[in-house]
Design an enzyme around this catalytic site. Structure first.
Site, PDB file in Angstrom:
ATOM      1  N   CYS A   1       3.946  -7.849  13.180  1.00  0.00           N
ATOM      2  CA  CYS A   1       3.383  -6.825  12.294  1.00  0.00           C
ATOM      3  C   CYS A   1       3.569  -7.302  10.860  1.00  0.00           C
ATOM      4  CB  CYS A   1       4.129  -5.518  12.541  1.00  0.00           C
ATOM      5  SG  CYS A   1       3.687  -4.207  11.408  1.00  0.00           S
TER       6      CYS A   1
ATOM      7  N   CYS B   1       0.949   8.652   1.721  1.00  0.00           N
ATOM      8  CA  CYS B   1       1.136   9.483   2.931  1.00  0.00           C
ATOM      9  C   CYS B   1       2.543  10.097   2.918  1.00  0.00           C
ATOM     10  CB  CYS B   1       0.937   8.650   4.196  1.00  0.00           C
ATOM     11  SG  CYS B   1      -0.723   7.988   4.331  1.00  0.00           S
TER      12      CYS B   1
ATOM     13  N   CYS C   1       5.580   8.493   5.035  1.00  0.00           N
ATOM     14  CA  CYS C   1       5.713   7.034   5.067  1.00  0.00           C
ATOM     15  C   CYS C   1       6.665   6.527   3.988  1.00  0.00           C
ATOM     16  CB  CYS C   1       4.332   6.415   4.894  1.00  0.00           C
ATOM     17  SG  CYS C   1       4.359   4.626   4.885  1.00  0.00           S
TER      18      CYS C   1
HETATM   19  N1  SAH Z   1      -1.939   1.717   5.648  1.00  0.00           N
HETATM   20  C1  SAH Z   1      -2.278   1.448   7.001  1.00  0.00           C
HETATM   21  C2  SAH Z   1      -1.317   0.517   7.712  1.00  0.00           C
HETATM   22  C3  SAH Z   1       0.135   0.667   7.463  1.00  0.00           C
HETATM   23  S1  SAH Z   1       0.950   2.084   8.160  1.00  0.00           S
HETATM   24  C4  SAH Z   1      -2.447   2.753   7.767  1.00  0.00           C
HETATM   25  O1  SAH Z   1      -2.293   3.816   7.167  1.00  0.00           O
HETATM   26  O2  SAH Z   1      -2.805   2.721   8.933  1.00  0.00           O
HETATM   27  C5  SAH Z   1       0.968   1.774   9.895  1.00  0.00           C
HETATM   28  C6  SAH Z   1       1.049   3.025  10.742  1.00  0.00           C
HETATM   29  O3  SAH Z   1       2.368   3.597  10.680  1.00  0.00           O
HETATM   30  C7  SAH Z   1       0.099   4.118  10.283  1.00  0.00           C
HETATM   31  O4  SAH Z   1      -0.493   4.723  11.396  1.00  0.00           O
HETATM   32  C8  SAH Z   1       1.027   5.064   9.575  1.00  0.00           C
HETATM   33  O5  SAH Z   1       0.456   6.330   9.469  1.00  0.00           O
HETATM   34  C9  SAH Z   1       2.257   4.985  10.450  1.00  0.00           C
HETATM   35  N2  SAH Z   1       3.489   5.473   9.857  1.00  0.00           N
HETATM   36  C10 SAH Z   1       3.928   5.345   8.591  1.00  0.00           C
HETATM   37  N3  SAH Z   1       5.126   5.932   8.430  1.00  0.00           N
HETATM   38  C11 SAH Z   1       5.472   6.425   9.641  1.00  0.00           C
HETATM   39  C12 SAH Z   1       6.601   7.150  10.133  1.00  0.00           C
HETATM   40  N4  SAH Z   1       7.593   7.503   9.327  1.00  0.00           N
HETATM   41  N5  SAH Z   1       6.611   7.484  11.434  1.00  0.00           N
HETATM   42  C13 SAH Z   1       5.579   7.152  12.248  1.00  0.00           C
HETATM   43  N6  SAH Z   1       4.498   6.487  11.850  1.00  0.00           N
HETATM   44  C14 SAH Z   1       4.437   6.133  10.553  1.00  0.00           C
END
Ligand code: SAH
Length: 349
Positions: A103, A114, A117
């Site tokens: 990854c 978000c 995140c």
């Molecule tokens: N920006 C891109 C890729 C990076 S995040 C995206 O939004 O898809 C990769 C994945 O992890 C995304 O689905 C995101 O929503 C998720 N993610 C981020 N933080 C997380 C968390 N605390 N718990 C579970 N999933 C999370």
């Protein structure tokens, strides 16, 4: 600074012409880079050429491994990489029966905001270049390749950053990754995860890129999605799904929707039913994800029974769905967390 890993073999040939080097020299240097070697480790390259390159601030790779942590549970490895400007990024290698998936991060930080995140907490610091993204794969591949050991076989752009917010570097990376004379990772084995930047999803398909597209949907209602993902103020849920359908029609590749389950936010039956209504008739797949707890965020993950109920509703409506297995839970959860705790610890020392 010039990074040679940003270049394809023919670009490297052109670059080395400035140093009066023949094509075979470019080939030699290119294969050293693919094997994860820095300039000083390229034993069959003339020392004076190496010196001239270094004097001109040229480097082979875009980063080095600062630290790595291996899970005692499932062998997952987390890497902390230091970039040439001192910024830190992270990556994860997951071991499966069919191969090893890395990854990778596409940006330092992230601008998307978000609410669950960790990567976006400090905002976007900068984009990674194609070579910096590629270097993550090269270095992890070199560390894991050996007798009876396979290196990286699959790549997911699912680390820190929004790949489609760094479109040019990410597409160049996709090109470099699959070069036969390079890492030669099959285009079939690459996934790209996005929060759903619709024009960029369409552009990717129009320009002939075909990674497995993973769309972070996380909510079936616009107001709910706006509460957890600021990007929902730019695109409605139905626009995101329309872009995903366009991608499928153009590329023939089944789209995956990610849905991280947050307690009392998006884990109720009404949400499951609405998701079914939205996806009915679209040959796609839904990944339900246990939310990783991020201390700065405070959101709680849905419990197993809510996730199970949600999954059953999708199943009963014929929507293909799995609950994602969580890996490496003993070595820091979601991407972006390890980098943050590393930087915080350093600051406190
Ligand atoms: N920006 C891109 C890729 C990076 S995040 C995206 O939004 O898809 C990769 C994945 O992890 C995304 O689905 C995101 O929503 C998720 N993610 C981020 N933080 C997380 C968390 N605390 N718990 C579970 N999933 C999370």
């Amino acid at each position: 600074m010039k990074l040679l890993c940003d270049l394809s073999l023919s670009e490297l040939c052109d670059f080395l012409k400035r140093y009066n080097q023949p094509a075979f020299r470019a080939k030699q240097i290119f294969s050293h880079i693919v094997a994860g070697r820095e300039l000083d480790e390229m034993s069959n390259i003339p020392k004076d050429l190496i010196k001239r390159l270094k004097d001109d601030d040229v480097r082979a790779l875009g980063l080095k491994v600062e630290e790595s942590f291996t899970s005692a549970i499932d062998g997952t490895v987390k890497y902390l990489y230091t970039l040439t400007d001192g910024n830190i990024i992270e990556g994860v290698l997951m071991r499966y029966k069919y191969g090893n998936t890395l990854c990778v991060s596409t940006q330092v930080g992230c601008a998307m905001g978000c609410r669950f995140c960790a990567s976006t907490l400090g905002g976007l610091v900068r984009n990674l270049t194609a070579g910096e993204i590629l270097s993550q794969v090269i270095v992890a591949n070199a560390l894991n390749t050996g007798k009876d050991r396979r290196g990286v076989t699959n790549v997911v752009l699912m680390g820190s950053g929004e790949p489609l917010d760094n479109y040019d570097n990410v597409t160049k990376f996709l090109n470099l990754l699959s070069l036969e004379e390079g890492l030669n990772i099959s285009r079939r084995n690459v996934s790209l995860s996005t929060c759903g930047l619709c024009e960029k999803i369409r552009r990717l398909a129009d320009e002939g890129y075909t990674p497995v597209l993973t769309v972070s949907l996380h909510a079936p209602f616009d107001d709910m999605r706006k509460r957890i993902m600021p990007v929902a103020n730019r695109y409605t849920v139905s626009e995101v799904i329309a872009a995903a359908k366009y991608y499928f029609e153009k590329t023939g590749r089944r789209v995956i929707f990610e849905y991280s389950m947050i307690e009392s936010e998006n884990d109720d039956e009404k949400s499951a039913e609405e998701l079914c209504r939205l996806l009915k008739g679209f040959s796609c797949h839904v990944n339900l994800i246990h939310l990783n707890y991020v201390k700065e965020r405070g959101l709680k993950g849905a419990d197993n029974s809510a996730i199970d109920k949600f999954r059953k509703i999708l199943d009963n409506n014929g929507i293909s769905c799995t609950v994602r297995r969580s890996m490496g839970s003993d070595i820091e959860g979601a991407c972006g967390q390890l980098r943050r705790s590393y930087i915080e610890n350093k600051r406190n020392k």
